[in-house]
Design an enzyme around this catalytic site. Structure first.
Site, PDB file in Angstrom:
ATOM      1  CB  ALA A 165      11.849  -2.035   7.027  1.00 35.42           C
ATOM      2  N   GLY A 166       9.873  -0.431   4.287  1.00 35.79           N
ATOM      3  CA  GLY A 166       9.983   0.601   3.164  1.00 35.79           C
ATOM      4  C   GLY A 166       8.937   1.599   3.088  1.00 35.79           C
ATOM      5  N   GLY A 167       7.977   1.602   4.058  1.00 31.40           N
ATOM      6  CA  GLY A 167       6.785   2.304   4.376  1.00 31.40           C
ATOM      7  C   GLY A 167       5.749   1.954   3.325  1.00 31.40           C
ATOM      8  CE  LYS A 183       0.709   1.533   4.432  1.00 32.55           C
ATOM      9  NZ  LYS A 183       1.600   2.818   4.522  1.00 32.55           N
ATOM     10  CG  ASP A 203      -0.440   0.233   7.654  1.00 30.99           C
ATOM     11  OD1 ASP A 203      -1.388   1.162   8.020  1.00 30.99           O
ATOM     12  OD2 ASP A 203       0.639   0.484   7.711  1.00 30.99           O
ATOM     13  CB  ALA A 215       1.760  -1.663   4.890  1.00 31.70           C
ATOM     14  N   GLY A 216       4.505  -3.951   4.146  1.00 32.98           N
ATOM     15  CA  GLY A 216       4.871  -5.255   3.719  1.00 32.98           C
ATOM     16  C   GLY A 216       4.841  -6.233   4.661  1.00 32.98           C
ATOM     17  N   GLY A 217       5.181  -6.156   6.136  1.00 26.41           N
ATOM     18  CA  GLY A 217       4.783  -6.714   7.165  1.00 26.41           C
ATOM     19  C   GLY A 217       3.438  -7.143   7.557  1.00 26.41           C
ATOM     20  CB  SER A 218       0.669  -4.658   7.578  1.00 25.41           C
ATOM     21  OG  SER A 218       1.240  -3.801   8.569  1.00 25.41           O
TER      22      SER A 218
HETATM   23  O1  C5P Z   1       0.074  -0.787  14.155  1.00 23.20           O
HETATM   24  P1  C5P Z   1       1.575  -0.957  13.880  1.00 23.20           P
HETATM   25  O2  C5P Z   1       2.095  -1.953  14.664  1.00 23.20           O
HETATM   26  O3  C5P Z   1       1.989  -1.177  12.282  1.00 23.20           O
HETATM   27  O4  C5P Z   1       2.104   0.359  14.299  1.00 23.20           O
HETATM   28  C1  C5P Z   1       3.730   0.416  14.395  1.00 23.20           C
HETATM   29  C2  C5P Z   1       4.164   1.722  15.075  1.00 23.20           C
HETATM   30  O5  C5P Z   1       3.791   2.813  14.368  1.00 23.20           O
HETATM   31  C3  C5P Z   1       3.138   1.830  16.528  1.00 23.20           C
HETATM   32  O6  C5P Z   1       4.016   1.345  17.459  1.00 23.20           O
HETATM   33  C4  C5P Z   1       3.462   3.436  16.560  1.00 23.20           C
HETATM   34  O7  C5P Z   1       4.598   3.912  16.940  1.00 23.20           O
HETATM   35  C5  C5P Z   1       3.376   3.679  15.295  1.00 23.20           C
HETATM   36  N1  C5P Z   1       2.068   4.224  14.875  1.00 23.20           N
HETATM   37  C6  C5P Z   1       1.282   5.199  15.321  1.00 23.20           C
HETATM   38  N2  C5P Z   1       0.229   5.636  14.972  1.00 23.20           N
HETATM   39  C7  C5P Z   1      -0.669   4.796  14.128  1.00 23.20           C
HETATM   40  C8  C5P Z   1      -0.014   3.669  13.453  1.00 23.20           C
HETATM   41  C9  C5P Z   1       1.288   3.359  14.024  1.00 23.20           C
HETATM   42  O8  C5P Z   1       1.937   5.985  16.059  1.00 23.20           O
HETATM   43  N3  C5P Z   1      -1.764   5.222  13.619  1.00 23.20           N
END
Ligand code: C5P
Length: 301
Positions: free
Chosen positions: A108-110, A21, A148, A112-115
């Protein structure tokens, strides 16, 4: 007493493809008490895919990377492993599976690959174990795994609120074309959010409405003018060299470049597929894609 699975797998393996995404708009509100930020974001699924194959295996969840990468954990830190354990716990079964993961989404590229892998694992596990989990329950499990993950299940374009898990699909008839410039070293999402808090303080999330309106315009220049990312200043502060990447993309003819999510991937909107090839040829480390595409889905061949 030993516990046995309540369901018997119907087939020996299932394969799921899941897209990356980008955020056409990423509005970030102030830090909440739970450590997350309220978002007003427009998600857009693009045609860079991870592929996850699930096979019956020895007890537990074993993950094998088909595309070896030291930055991708194969233990419980991997969201796909966590997703399968969470699904098995919900269904009250003992997992006994091997996950084969082929990464096509930058790590880790922004993007959302892990998600994406967590969403793929939920769909694959649900199929292999014949659970027929209600969509609302899959969404709930997805949201518990990461902000994500629900969008990776859904795909397409969607407005995301809450921490990104509350989704409203946005429908329109237009395909958009993209060039992505990837970086060899990823960025930590929490570190980017922390830097953003330092820079932006308690500034309210910027408004996603211009992007939502522009999605209904056939001319990609309308979308180019509307793209925006509240995290971009933080990402550029941590990776100043991305200023040059963004400038290079626009000098190569892209309509607009933005940092994708928390970065460091830069996303360049271009006119069409041919324009994508010409822009990509003038940049380094590029991938070409289009969107929107559907979310995590079984591959049936
Ligand atoms: O939800 P996810 O585990 O992908 O989020 C990773 C990190 O990104 C969170 O621990 C938080 O630091 C940050 N995050 C946030 N606000 C969001 C989504 C992510 O601060 N809405």
């Amino acid at each position: 007493m030993e516990e046995y699975p309540l369901t018997v797998p119907s087939r020996s393996a299932v394969r799921v493809r899941v897209p990356a995404k980008i955020n056409l708009h990423l509005g970030v509100g102030p830090l909440r008490d739970d450590g997350f930020h309220d978002l007003a974001t427009v998600f857009h699924a693009v045609s860079l895919y991870d592929e996850l194959t699930l096979e019956c295996g020895p007890p537990g969840v074993r993950l094998v990377l088909e595309t070896p990468d030291n930055a991708v954990p194969t233990d419980e830190r991997n969201l796909a492993v966590r997703a399968l354990n969470a699904l098995a716990a919900y269904a009250n079964i003992e997992p006994a599976v091997t996950v084969r993961l082929r990464k096509g989404i930058p790590v880790a590229g922004g993007m959302a690959g892990g998600s994406a892998d967590a969403a793929a694992a939920l769909v694959a596990g649900d199929t292999l174990w014949q659970l027929a989990t209600p969509p609302e329950k899959l969404h709930e499990l997805a949201a518990q795994l990461g902000s994500d993950v629900p969008f990776a299940l859904l795909g397409g374009d969607a407005l995301g609120t809450g921490r990104g898990e509350r989704l409203t699909p946005l429908t329109h008839p237009y395909q958009r074309h993209w060039v992505f410039a990837t970086a060899s070293e990823g960025l930590s999402t929490p570190a980017v959010y922390a830097e953003s808090d330092r820079i932006r303080g308690t500034t309210a999330a910027s408004d996603p409405e211009p992007v939502i309106k522009a999605l209904d315009e056939p001319d990609p220049r309308a979308l180019a003018d509307a793209l925006g990312n509240d995290l971009q200043a933080a990402t550029l502060s941590l990776r100043p060299e991305l200023h040059h990447v963004l400038a290079a993309g626009e000098a190569a003819g892209a309509l607009k470049g933005i940092v994708s999510g928390s970065g460091p991937t830069c996303a360049f909107l271009v006119r069409d597929a041919e324009h994508a090839r010409s822009v990509a040829a003038r940049l380094k480390n590029t991938r070409i894609a289009h969107g929107p595409v559907g979310g995590a889905a079984l591959v049936t061949n």
